[in-house]
Write a protein that holds these residues in place. Structure first.
Motif, PDB file in Angstrom:
ATOM      1  N   SER A 286     -41.775  29.707  10.721  1.00  0.00           N
ATOM      2  CA  SER A 286     -42.354  28.884   9.664  1.00  0.00           C
ATOM      3  C   SER A 286     -42.985  27.622  10.235  1.00  0.00           C
ATOM      4  O   SER A 286     -44.112  27.253   9.875  1.00  0.00           O
ATOM      5  CB  SER A 286     -41.269  28.529   8.635  1.00  0.00           C
ATOM      6  OG  SER A 286     -41.803  27.716   7.617  1.00  0.00           O
ATOM      7  N   ARG A 287     -42.301  26.964  11.166  1.00  0.00           N
ATOM      8  CA  ARG A 287     -42.814  25.703  11.709  1.00  0.00           C
ATOM      9  C   ARG A 287     -43.950  25.918  12.697  1.00  0.00           C
ATOM     10  O   ARG A 287     -44.868  25.094  12.777  1.00  0.00           O
ATOM     11  CB  ARG A 287     -41.663  24.913  12.339  1.00  0.00           C
ATOM     12  CG  ARG A 287     -40.705  24.388  11.282  1.00  0.00           C
ATOM     13  CD  ARG A 287     -39.653  23.453  11.822  1.00  0.00           C
ATOM     14  NE  ARG A 287     -38.868  22.895  10.719  1.00  0.00           N
ATOM     15  CZ  ARG A 287     -37.826  22.097  10.864  1.00  0.00           C
ATOM     16  NH1 ARG A 287     -37.419  21.753  12.095  1.00  0.00           N
ATOM     17  NH2 ARG A 287     -37.178  21.618   9.816  1.00  0.00           N
ATOM     18  N   ALA A 290     -46.940  26.644  10.350  1.00  0.00           N
ATOM     19  CA  ALA A 290     -47.354  25.427   9.645  1.00  0.00           C
ATOM     20  C   ALA A 290     -48.010  24.445  10.603  1.00  0.00           C
ATOM     21  O   ALA A 290     -48.996  23.786  10.250  1.00  0.00           O
ATOM     22  CB  ALA A 290     -46.152  24.783   8.967  1.00  0.00           C
ATOM     23  N   HIS A 294     -51.793  23.981   9.366  1.00  0.00           N
ATOM     24  CA  HIS A 294     -52.157  22.698   8.746  1.00  0.00           C
ATOM     25  C   HIS A 294     -53.411  22.116   9.394  1.00  0.00           C
ATOM     26  O   HIS A 294     -54.354  21.704   8.711  1.00  0.00           O
ATOM     27  CB  HIS A 294     -50.971  21.740   8.878  1.00  0.00           C
ATOM     28  CG  HIS A 294     -51.269  20.331   8.488  1.00  0.00           C
ATOM     29  ND1 HIS A 294     -51.558  19.959   7.196  1.00  0.00           N
ATOM     30  CD2 HIS A 294     -51.329  19.182   9.230  1.00  0.00           C
ATOM     31  CE1 HIS A 294     -51.776  18.646   7.142  1.00  0.00           C
ATOM     32  NE2 HIS A 294     -51.650  18.168   8.361  1.00  0.00           N
ATOM     33  N   TRP A 436     -49.862  24.225   3.842  1.00  0.00           N
ATOM     34  CA  TRP A 436     -48.770  23.681   4.665  1.00  0.00           C
ATOM     35  C   TRP A 436     -48.711  22.153   4.607  1.00  0.00           C
ATOM     36  O   TRP A 436     -48.079  21.520   5.448  1.00  0.00           O
ATOM     37  CB  TRP A 436     -48.957  24.133   6.113  1.00  0.00           C
ATOM     38  CG  TRP A 436     -49.005  25.610   6.280  1.00  0.00           C
ATOM     39  CD1 TRP A 436     -47.935  26.467   6.314  1.00  0.00           C
ATOM     40  CD2 TRP A 436     -50.162  26.430   6.445  1.00  0.00           C
ATOM     41  NE1 TRP A 436     -48.365  27.762   6.485  1.00  0.00           N
ATOM     42  CE2 TRP A 436     -49.731  27.782   6.571  1.00  0.00           C
ATOM     43  CE3 TRP A 436     -51.529  26.178   6.511  1.00  0.00           C
ATOM     44  CZ2 TRP A 436     -50.605  28.837   6.749  1.00  0.00           C
ATOM     45  CZ3 TRP A 436     -52.411  27.238   6.683  1.00  0.00           C
ATOM     46  CH2 TRP A 436     -51.948  28.546   6.803  1.00  0.00           C
ATOM     47  N   GLN A 463     -38.989  22.800   1.027  1.00  0.00           N
ATOM     48  CA  GLN A 463     -40.127  23.572   1.534  1.00  0.00           C
ATOM     49  C   GLN A 463     -40.919  22.732   2.539  1.00  0.00           C
ATOM     50  O   GLN A 463     -41.323  23.230   3.602  1.00  0.00           O
ATOM     51  CB  GLN A 463     -41.035  23.987   0.387  1.00  0.00           C
ATOM     52  CG  GLN A 463     -42.255  24.795   0.814  1.00  0.00           C
ATOM     53  CD  GLN A 463     -41.883  26.140   1.388  1.00  0.00           C
ATOM     54  OE1 GLN A 463     -41.375  27.001   0.676  1.00  0.00           O
ATOM     55  NE2 GLN A 463     -42.125  26.348   2.665  1.00  0.00           N
ATOM     56  N   TYR A 467     -41.669  23.444   6.673  1.00  0.00           N
ATOM     57  CA  TYR A 467     -42.960  23.376   7.360  1.00  0.00           C
ATOM     58  C   TYR A 467     -42.968  22.267   8.413  1.00  0.00           C
ATOM     59  O   TYR A 467     -43.547  22.410   9.479  1.00  0.00           O
ATOM     60  CB  TYR A 467     -44.083  23.133   6.353  1.00  0.00           C
ATOM     61  CG  TYR A 467     -44.373  24.285   5.432  1.00  0.00           C
ATOM     62  CD1 TYR A 467     -44.084  25.596   5.792  1.00  0.00           C
ATOM     63  CD2 TYR A 467     -44.966  24.075   4.190  1.00  0.00           C
ATOM     64  CE1 TYR A 467     -44.359  26.656   4.949  1.00  0.00           C
ATOM     65  CE2 TYR A 467     -45.253  25.125   3.334  1.00  0.00           C
ATOM     66  CZ  TYR A 467     -44.946  26.408   3.716  1.00  0.00           C
ATOM     67  OH  TYR A 467     -45.219  27.453   2.875  1.00  0.00           O
TER      68      TYR A 467
END
Length: 577
Positions: A286-287, A290, A294, A436, A463, A467
């Protein structure tokens, strides 16, 4: 028309009817959820899938989902939960056979209308004489008036087609959204987990960019044979997203770039890293996604939403506005009054050198709205700043209605001026161009707090933490989650969030006062008094009357929760007057 268990779901009329044909009232969100169930072919729909489909680009908690499920069960008389069932692994399904049926209505396909010749044949000779004869001048079955109208319409279309390039192409022709092809991320990790990790990252990037409003996404074809499938995926695309996943001793790193397909020109390059062992695989993926998504989403937004045309002020350097904005943001990474002042001075100087620069004006307005939220302006200064920011943002929205920085600034303005319902709409639009965006998520969560939707707010802040981007805003959603837990009376859970936020920036002292309330209500009285003392150093003169934020447009639920928190702060040593 869909039929199941004696019910009719009329998608054309957006109506649910019972066995006797009587309409059953449903809210739009509940109807949309029932439609999803009915068209899913009996498949189990996960909670996340339902929330993303029914509330696209809006982050809601499971409470909203459960409310729709309850409404559907009530409407269907499903008290025993035999129609809408909870699946064993989570998620829900419609346990009924669904049959598609043609919608009833006039002009339905297959119905034969009356033959007009039958009517004429049944007329008497006198009546037949009254039937008007077809004009001998009619062409192709059209009257003279119809032909004249058709020719005039054709001339109008041709004239507009000639004039459109001079005026505005979009006047006649709606542009097709640019196509972004997501090419499978290459596994360069030399790690047995790498292939699965790269595939999951590719899928998450595809899903994320598919949410972006003004582009269309070509999904990757993972089963590539001799490169033919990958070539087919990118052949008709305007841009390509390519990248590699790498693994070092301490971290996973995702490197990605946006490439202009026609020329091979690299539009943007970014890398994101996460600790290899500290995070579980889902959070790491997820990170990573993101972190690159982003940056690349914002770059795409810059390409597709260019700055309004203007003459550059003599002496203003090309690209200087972007440098000034980036430096100003960097200076408030650890937000203090001094850093805020430095960032404001930097942007004001840049705007003095280039007074017609919309991007600089928007960045300054956004920064000053943060100053209002942090109570770093006097009441008189705040009024003047709000008025100027409002004028700036109205102009910017006219010039660049889909610009992420403009939408973010407007969202912050609405939040800072306590227009929370409007801020939710504007922030959701910002998310539709950058899914994101942690700064937009924080402002959405803040609006949900003031509207008394604490569970939704908590889900939104969490959430944003999943991120963890952009890093400059990290302290905000940490503070938001801690504040929400305190307002909900879940003080033990609030402590780590508040402590992590304070470790990044103490802010105005408000975070210390919240920490004091949490300590006080968990029996840690010495720590509560110390937190109050620290808060008063950062915000001297604070009392019961001034400690809570402005409550204009706040819900009664939020106001009552804040009153309980303030009482705990007073019990910990906050002065009454």
């Amino acid at each position: 028309m869909l039929r199941f268990a004696g019910f009719e779901l009329d998608q054309q009329r957006v109506e649910l009817r019972g066995a006797d044909g009587t309409p059953i009232k449903l809210r739009p969100k509940a109807f949309e959820m029932l439609r999803l169930f009915a068209t899913s072919g009996g498949r189990v729909l996960s909670k996340q899938e339902l929330m993303e489909a029914v509330w696209p680009n809006v982050h809601v908690g499971e409470d909203s989902l459960f409310q729709c499920i309850r409404e559907l069960r009530t409407a269907l008389g499903d008290e025993r939960r035999q129609l809408i069932k909870l699946a064993s692994g989570g998620g829900y399904l419609l346990a009924a056979e669904v049959v598609a049926a043609p919608a009833a209505g006039p002009g339905q396909a297959g119905e034969e209308g009356p033959d007009p010749t039958d009517e004429i044949e049944s007329l008497s000779p006198a009546e037949l004489a009254a039937v008007p004869a077809r004009s001998p001048r009619a062409m192709f079955g059209l009257s003279r008036q119809a032909i004249v109208g058709a020719v005039a319409g054709l001339c109008l279309v041709m004239g507009l087609a000639v004039a459109a390039p001079v005026l505005k192409p979009d006047l006649l022709f709606k542009r097709t959204p640019p196509r972004l092809a997501v090419v499978p991320i290459v596994d360069d990790s030399n790690d047995p987990r790498g292939a699965a990790m790269a595939a999951e990252v590719t899928a998450r990037l595809t899903d994320g960019f598919a949410k972006v409003q003004n582009i269309s996404v070509v999904a990757p074809r993972l089963a590539v044979t001799g490169g033919e499938s990958a070539a087919a995926s990118t052949a008709s695309s305007d841009y390509e997203l390519r990248g590699e996943l790498q693994h070092g001793d301490q971290s996973w790193t995702l490197r990605a770039r946006i490439i202009k397909a026609a020329t091979g020109e690299v539009q943007s390059v970014v890398a994101a890293s996460v600790a290899a062992e500290e995070l579980d695989a889902q959070l790491a993926q997820s990170r990573l996604v993101a972190g690159v998504g982003h940056v690349l989403a914002r770059r795409l937004n810059e390409i597709l939403e260019p700055s309004a045309a203007r003459a550059r002020t003599p002496g203003a350097s090309a690209g200087g506005d972007k440098v000034a904005v980036d430096q100003a943001l960097a200076s408030i990474n650890q937000t203090t009054r001094e850093r805020f002042g430095a960032a404001q001075a930097m942007l004001q100087k840049a705007l003095t050198d280039d007074p017609d620069n919309v991007d600089l004006a928007v960045a300054l307005a956004s920064l000053q709205m943060r100053g209002i939220q942090m109570v770093w302006f006097s009441p008189e200064e705040a009024v003047a700043v709000e008025a100027k920011a409002n004028a700036t943002l109205e102009q910017a929205l006219r010039l660049k209605p889909n610009s992420i920085p403009v939408l973010e600034a407007h969202c912050r303005f609405l939040s800072a001026t306590n227009h929370f319902v409007e801020s939710l709409v504007t922030c959701a639009k910002a998310l539709s161009f950058d899914p994101w965006n942690g700064a937009a998520l924080y402002l959405i969560g803040l609006g949900q707090v003031y509207l008394g939707r604490f569970h939704d707010a908590l889900a939104t802040f969490q959430q944003a933490d999943r991120y963890d981007t952009p890093p400059a805003s990290r302290w905000t959603w940490l503070l938001g989650a801690g504040m929400t837990y305190v307002l909900m009376g879940r003080d033990e859970e609030a402590l780590p969030w508040l402590q992590r936020s304070i470790a990044i920036t103490p802010g105005t002292g408000r975070s210390h006062f919240l920490l004091a309330a949490a300590y006080q209500r968990t029996g840690r009285f010495e720590e509560a008094r110390a937190a109050i003392a620290e808060g008063l150093k950062l915000r001297p003169g604070t009392t019961r009357r001034s400690v809570s934020p402005p409550m204009k447009n706040a819900s009664p639920v939020n106001i009552a929760a804040w009153e309980r928190v303030v009482q705990a702060e007073v019990d910990a040593g906050l002065p009454e007057q």
